[in-house]
Design a protein around this motif. Structure first.
Motif, PDB file in Angstrom:
ATOM      1  N   GLN A  27      38.320  67.729  30.881  1.00  0.00           N
ATOM      2  CA  GLN A  27      38.082  67.286  29.507  1.00  0.00           C
ATOM      3  C   GLN A  27      36.786  66.481  29.389  1.00  0.00           C
ATOM      4  OE1 GLN A  27      41.513  65.687  27.237  1.00  0.00           O
ATOM      5  NE2 GLN A  27      42.778  66.275  28.980  1.00  0.00           N
ATOM      6  N   ILE A  28      36.547  65.601  30.355  1.00  0.00           N
ATOM      7  CA  ILE A  28      35.336  64.792  30.325  1.00  0.00           C
ATOM      8  C   ILE A  28      34.100  65.673  30.481  1.00  0.00           C
ATOM      9  CG2 ILE A  28      34.034  62.952  31.472  1.00  0.00           C
ATOM     10  CD1 ILE A  28      36.770  61.764  32.302  1.00  0.00           C
ATOM     11  N   VAL A  29      34.163  66.619  31.406  1.00  0.00           N
ATOM     12  CA  VAL A  29      33.029  67.523  31.633  1.00  0.00           C
ATOM     13  C   VAL A  29      32.690  68.293  30.358  1.00  0.00           C
ATOM     14  CG1 VAL A  29      32.267  69.593  32.861  1.00  0.00           C
ATOM     15  CG2 VAL A  29      33.408  67.757  34.110  1.00  0.00           C
ATOM     16  N   LYS A  30      33.692  68.824  29.715  1.00  0.00           N
ATOM     17  CA  LYS A  30      33.470  69.610  28.501  1.00  0.00           C
ATOM     18  C   LYS A  30      32.786  68.767  27.423  1.00  0.00           C
ATOM     19  CE  LYS A  30      35.903  72.447  25.056  1.00  0.00           C
ATOM     20  NZ  LYS A  30      35.394  71.740  23.872  1.00  0.00           N
ATOM     21  N   GLN A  31      33.311  67.554  27.206  1.00  0.00           N
ATOM     22  CA  GLN A  31      32.762  66.681  26.170  1.00  0.00           C
ATOM     23  C   GLN A  31      31.353  66.207  26.531  1.00  0.00           C
ATOM     24  OE1 GLN A  31      34.096  66.105  23.316  1.00  0.00           O
ATOM     25  NE2 GLN A  31      33.377  64.151  22.508  1.00  0.00           N
ATOM     26  N   LEU A  32      31.163  65.826  27.784  1.00  0.00           N
ATOM     27  CA  LEU A  32      29.866  65.306  28.208  1.00  0.00           C
ATOM     28  C   LEU A  32      28.802  66.403  28.162  1.00  0.00           C
ATOM     29  CD1 LEU A  32      28.223  62.937  29.254  1.00  0.00           C
ATOM     30  CD2 LEU A  32      28.974  63.507  31.573  1.00  0.00           C
ATOM     31  N   TYR A  33      29.168  67.611  28.554  1.00  0.00           N
ATOM     32  CA  TYR A  33      28.220  68.724  28.494  1.00  0.00           C
ATOM     33  C   TYR A  33      27.786  68.978  27.050  1.00  0.00           C
ATOM     34  CZ  TYR A  33      26.134  73.324  29.076  1.00  0.00           C
ATOM     35  OH  TYR A  33      25.253  74.386  29.060  1.00  0.00           O
ATOM     36  N   GLU A  34      28.749  68.981  26.145  1.00  0.00           N
ATOM     37  CA  GLU A  34      28.428  69.227  24.736  1.00  0.00           C
ATOM     38  C   GLU A  34      27.532  68.134  24.166  1.00  0.00           C
ATOM     39  OE1 GLU A  34      32.175  69.609  22.781  1.00  0.00           O
ATOM     40  OE2 GLU A  34      32.555  71.631  23.544  1.00  0.00           O
ATOM     41  N   MET A  35      27.688  66.901  24.661  1.00  0.00           N
ATOM     42  CA  MET A  35      26.878  65.791  24.170  1.00  0.00           C
ATOM     43  C   MET A  35      25.458  65.809  24.730  1.00  0.00           C
ATOM     44  SD  MET A  35      29.538  62.597  24.267  1.00  0.00           S
ATOM     45  CE  MET A  35      30.432  62.116  22.787  1.00  0.00           C
ATOM     46  N   THR A  36      25.302  66.251  25.971  1.00  0.00           N
ATOM     47  CA  THR A  36      23.995  66.202  26.619  1.00  0.00           C
ATOM     48  C   THR A  36      23.189  67.484  26.449  1.00  0.00           C
ATOM     49  OG1 THR A  36      25.023  66.886  28.707  1.00  0.00           O
ATOM     50  CG2 THR A  36      24.717  64.529  28.350  1.00  0.00           C
ATOM     51  N   GLU A  37      23.839  68.604  26.288  1.00  0.00           N
ATOM     52  CA  GLU A  37      23.143  69.903  26.236  1.00  0.00           C
ATOM     53  C   GLU A  37      22.047  69.968  25.168  1.00  0.00           C
ATOM     54  OE1 GLU A  37      22.145  73.954  25.328  1.00  0.00           O
ATOM     55  OE2 GLU A  37      23.306  72.628  23.992  1.00  0.00           O
ATOM     56  N   ILE A 181      30.915  63.510  36.006  1.00  0.00           N
ATOM     57  CA  ILE A 181      29.473  63.509  35.778  1.00  0.00           C
ATOM     58  C   ILE A 181      28.787  64.452  36.762  1.00  0.00           C
ATOM     59  CG2 ILE A 181      27.372  62.104  35.865  1.00  0.00           C
ATOM     60  CD1 ILE A 181      29.065  59.749  34.873  1.00  0.00           C
ATOM     61  N   GLY A 182      29.256  64.469  38.001  1.00  0.00           N
ATOM     62  CA  GLY A 182      28.694  65.375  38.995  1.00  0.00           C
ATOM     63  C   GLY A 182      28.882  66.835  38.613  1.00  0.00           C
ATOM     64  N   GLU A 183      30.060  67.179  38.112  1.00  0.00           N
ATOM     65  CA  GLU A 183      30.320  68.553  37.698  1.00  0.00           C
ATOM     66  C   GLU A 183      29.510  68.924  36.459  1.00  0.00           C
ATOM     67  OE1 GLU A 183      34.417  69.642  37.407  1.00  0.00           O
ATOM     68  OE2 GLU A 183      34.936  68.795  39.372  1.00  0.00           O
ATOM     69  N   THR A 184      29.317  67.954  35.568  1.00  0.00           N
ATOM     70  CA  THR A 184      28.477  68.205  34.393  1.00  0.00           C
ATOM     71  C   THR A 184      27.041  68.469  34.821  1.00  0.00           C
ATOM     72  OG1 THR A 184      29.868  66.726  33.073  1.00  0.00           O
ATOM     73  CG2 THR A 184      27.718  67.305  32.164  1.00  0.00           C
ATOM     74  N   ASP A 185      26.550  67.680  35.754  1.00  0.00           N
ATOM     75  CA  ASP A 185      25.191  67.853  36.255  1.00  0.00           C
ATOM     76  C   ASP A 185      25.005  69.245  36.848  1.00  0.00           C
ATOM     77  OD1 ASP A 185      22.582  66.332  37.204  1.00  0.00           O
ATOM     78  OD2 ASP A 185      23.304  67.487  38.927  1.00  0.00           O
ATOM     79  N   ALA A 186      26.013  69.737  37.553  1.00  0.00           N
ATOM     80  CA  ALA A 186      25.930  71.067  38.168  1.00  0.00           C
ATOM     81  C   ALA A 186      25.855  72.174  37.123  1.00  0.00           C
ATOM     82  CB  ALA A 186      27.134  71.285  39.079  1.00  0.00           C
TER      83      ALA A 186
END
Length: 217
Positions: A27-37, A181-186
């Motif tokens: 859930q965190i990865v999905k939200q963080l990716y959408e915010m940073t992309e 955060i690591g998975e989002t970075d990947a």
């Protein structure tokens, strides 16, 4: 150390998930990716706020140290156990980030006190976080987006509560957030050069060729 969710306005619609939920990282990865992309042309900066001198307030530095060891490709990390970002140097570190990075997009991370049934929950929302608010410290707000982890119960004797927060809770939360955060970075693409830089690079071979053909003086 921030205050609890009462700081967030209704328009922020923060995502909130307990660290022990099976899909917490997802859930965190999905939200963080959408915010940073949408901000990939900017430097993505993570500022982990806190100090290792207080168990409850060590969440940020623990996350920062874990992220630093991951050798991330997109996120720049500030605030580790070795070099924490805290009340004493926060203004100085904010200035450093602005000096070193082009239009930085900042994710600010801080520990938080809240209600008993909220301990263990992680919040991710738009807008800045207000460090030190839980312990009545006046510090500058920071972050384009922010993430907070509720490590203990707030409301009274905040300093005592922070000093007596379970290390296990903080460590578990730090691990969850760092992995997310690591998975989002990947998932994020490698940073590309700016259009102006690419344009200048394309011109260089032509400039070199012309210089070789020009007669020497």
């Amino acid at each position: 150390m921030s205050t609890n969710h009462r700081l967030f306005g209704k328009k922020n619609s923060p995502m909130r998930v307990h660290m022990e939920e099976a899909t917490a990282i997802e859930q965190i990865v999905k939200q963080l990716y959408e915010m940073t992309e949408p901000h990939l042309k900017r430097d993505l900066v993570v500022i982990c706020i806190g100090t290792d001198r207080s168990t409850g307030d060590s969440l940020g530095p623990l996350i920062g140290s874990k992220l630093e060891n991951m050798n991330l490709k997109r996120f720049y990390i500030y605030g580790t156990l070795e070099k924490p970002v805290h009340a004493v140097n926060l203004v100085e570190r904010i200035a450093e980030v602005k000096e070193k990075h082009s239009r930085p997009f900042v994710l600010a991370i801080d520990a938080c006190l809240g209600r008993m049934n909220s301990v263990g929950k992680i919040t991710l929302a738009e807008g800045p976080v207000q460090p030190g608010a839980a312990v009545q410290k006046k510090l500058p707000s920071i972050g384009d987006i922010h993430m907070t982890g509720i490590v203990n119960i707030g409301g009274m004797m905040e300093y005592f509560v922070l000093q007596n927060t379970r290390l296990h809770t903080v460590m578990q939360m730090a691990e969850t957030i760092a992995k997310a955060i690591g998975e989002t970075d990947a998932l994020l693409p490698e940073k590309t050069a700016s259009p102006s830089l690419l344009h200048s690079l394309r011109l260089k071979p032509q400039i070199l060729l012309r210089s070789k053909n020009e007669p020497s003086m």
